[in-house]
Design an enzyme around this catalytic site. Structure first.
Site, short mmCIF file in Angstrom:
data_model
loop_
_atom_site.label_atom_id
_atom_site.label_comp_id
_atom_site.label_asym_id
_atom_site.label_seq_id
_atom_site.Cartn_x
_atom_site.Cartn_y
_atom_site.Cartn_z
N ARG A 149 3.23 -1.71 10.79
CA ARG A 149 4.36 -1.87 11.71
C ARG A 149 4.69 -3.29 12.16
O ARG A 149 5.89 -3.59 12.33
CB ARG A 149 4.17 -0.93 12.91
CG ARG A 149 4.41 0.53 12.51
CD ARG A 149 3.79 1.52 13.45
NE ARG A 149 2.33 1.51 13.36
CZ ARG A 149 1.53 2.30 14.06
NH1 ARG A 149 2.04 3.17 14.92
NH2 ARG A 149 0.23 2.24 13.90
N THR A 184 -11.67 6.15 10.67
CA THR A 184 -11.75 5.59 12.03
C THR A 184 -11.24 6.57 13.08
O THR A 184 -11.44 6.36 14.27
CB THR A 184 -10.96 4.27 12.13
OG1 THR A 184 -9.69 4.46 11.54
CG2 THR A 184 -11.70 3.14 11.46
N ASP A 240 -3.35 4.24 -2.18
CA ASP A 240 -4.29 4.70 -1.14
C ASP A 240 -4.27 6.23 -1.09
O ASP A 240 -3.70 6.82 -0.18
CB ASP A 240 -3.84 4.08 0.19
CG ASP A 240 -4.72 4.51 1.37
OD1 ASP A 240 -5.86 4.94 1.14
OD2 ASP A 240 -4.24 4.42 2.52
N LYS A 262 -7.23 8.08 -1.59
CA LYS A 262 -8.55 8.53 -1.10
C LYS A 262 -9.06 9.75 -1.87
O LYS A 262 -9.31 10.81 -1.28
CB LYS A 262 -8.48 8.85 0.40
CG LYS A 262 -8.02 7.69 1.27
CD LYS A 262 -8.09 8.06 2.75
CE LYS A 262 -7.66 6.93 3.66
NZ LYS A 262 -6.22 6.58 3.60
N ASP A 302 -13.33 14.56 -4.81
CA ASP A 302 -13.37 15.81 -5.59
C ASP A 302 -14.63 15.77 -6.43
O ASP A 302 -15.45 14.85 -6.30
CB ASP A 302 -12.09 15.90 -6.46
CG ASP A 302 -11.64 17.33 -6.67
OD1 ASP A 302 -12.50 18.16 -7.05
OD2 ASP A 302 -10.46 17.61 -6.45
N LYS A 357 0.85 -1.20 0.00
CA LYS A 357 0.00 0.00 0.00
C LYS A 357 0.88 1.24 0.00
O LYS A 357 1.73 1.42 0.87
CB LYS A 357 -0.91 0.02 1.24
CG LYS A 357 -1.79 1.27 1.31
CD LYS A 357 -2.83 1.15 2.40
CE LYS A 357 -2.39 1.62 3.77
NZ LYS A 357 -2.21 3.09 3.87
O1 C5P Z 1 1.26 0.12 11.26
P1 C5P Z 1 -0.20 -0.21 11.14
O2 C5P Z 1 -0.46 -1.70 10.94
O3 C5P Z 1 -1.02 0.37 12.27
O4 C5P Z 1 -0.63 0.52 9.79
C1 C5P Z 1 -1.95 0.52 9.36
C2 C5P Z 1 -2.07 1.24 8.05
O5 C5P Z 1 -3.46 1.34 7.73
C3 C5P Z 1 -1.55 2.67 8.04
O6 C5P Z 1 -1.10 2.95 6.70
C4 C5P Z 1 -2.77 3.50 8.37
O7 C5P Z 1 -2.70 4.79 7.87
C5 C5P Z 1 -3.84 2.70 7.63
N1 C5P Z 1 -5.20 2.88 8.14
C6 C5P Z 1 -5.56 2.66 9.45
N2 C5P Z 1 -6.85 2.86 9.85
C7 C5P Z 1 -7.77 3.25 8.96
C8 C5P Z 1 -7.43 3.46 7.64
C9 C5P Z 1 -6.12 3.27 7.24
O8 C5P Z 1 -4.74 2.27 10.26
N3 C5P Z 1 -9.01 3.37 9.34
#
Ligand code: C5P
Length: 249
Positions: free
Chosen positions: A226, A135, A76, A78, A81, A49
């Site tokens: 992560r 979220t 990603d 988003k 517009d 992503k």
């Molecule tokens: O490191 P981690 O597993 O928390 O990363 C989650 C990824 O998903 C990040 O790129 C974050 O911006 C994205 N994301 C999220 N919650 C959302 C939408 C996207 O954590 N509701």
């Protein structure tokens, strides 16, 4: 129409590993850091992503590079517009040959339909999905916007709008997945972040779910950052999660 890179770089997935469920979030400030991680991953086990930060810095060239490494890419960005601009942006994403692209459902049905229509002539159009309610937003944030229903009701409403506008799915939390799966049926694509293996740190995520539980709850694809990108051995972390969800390592 010009799937510029897809014909060249689309990996042959005829080996049984046809549809990896894991999407690794490349949350990096520059191409070099992202590529250093990517060189340690296996495209048979995951997709990647690319979000606003990395794309703004590294652009289409990086997307092409990732695809040359054999990875499929979820762009990603988003888009949100007016219908014409969103449609053109989706078309530009499709021309890069990405696997998935997204828009904000709050742009409305005309915007989403225009985006769908813009992808109609591609041989391998990206999956087109929508973000419903971020979220990060709670009830008070919706009230501030003049929206009086609960976040959960708003998610269901916008997911239904995305589906009736011809979109392939939505981004949602794994907690919402079961309800959305019920509402939208088996073929609607549910892409869920907030995933943590049982032994991983929650980091700043609050409502987390294990990879296996998320899939059992109805998720189609798991966005994981992560737990893989910060692991001492990212490939091992990826393999362990793939094993947990029954994908061959
Ligand atoms: O490191 P981690 O597993 O928390 O990363 C989650 C990824 O998903 C990040 O790129 C974050 O911006 C994205 N994301 C999220 N919650 C959302 C939408 C996207 O954590 N509701």
């Amino acid at each position: 129409m010009g799937d510029l890179f897809s014909a060249t770089y689309r990996r042959d997935r005829g080996d049984g590993v046809s549809d990896p469920k894991i999407i690794v979030a490349l949350d990096y400030p520059d191409a070099e850091s992202a590529l250093a991680l990517v060189e340690r991953l296996d495209p048979a086990l995951c997709r990647l992503k690319v979000g606003k930060e990395l794309f703004t810095v590294a652009g289409p060239q990086l997307v092409a590079q990732l695809m040359r490494h054999g990875f499929e890419v979820f762009l990603d960005l988003k888009f949100h517009d007016i219908p014409n601009t969103t449609a053109q942006a989706c078309k530009a994403a499709a021309s890069l040959g990405v696997w998935m692209v997204n828009v904000h459902a709050l742009g409305g049905s005309r915007m989403m339909e225009a985006a769908r229509e813009a992808l109609a002539n591609f041989n391998h159009p990206p999956k087109l999905i929508a973000v419903t309610v971020l979220t990060s937003m709670a009830q008070a944030d919706l009230v501030e916007l003049g929206i009086s229903v609960t976040p959960a009701e708003q998610v269901l409403r916008l997911a239904a709008l995305a589906q009736s506008s011809g979109l392939d799915g939505v981004v949602c939390s794994a907690q919402e997945a079961a309800l959305l799966r019920q509402q939208a049926g088996a073929r609607f694509c549910l892409v869920t972040p907030g995933i943590r293996p049982a032994d991983a740190a929650a980091d700043d995520q609050s409502r987390i779910m294990t990879p296996r539980a998320a899939l059992e709850n109805g998720s189609s694809y798991l966005v994981i950052g992560r737990p893989i990108t910060k692991a001492v051995d990212p490939l091992l972390a990826l393999q362990q999660i793939a094993n947990e969800i029954g994908e061959p390592a």
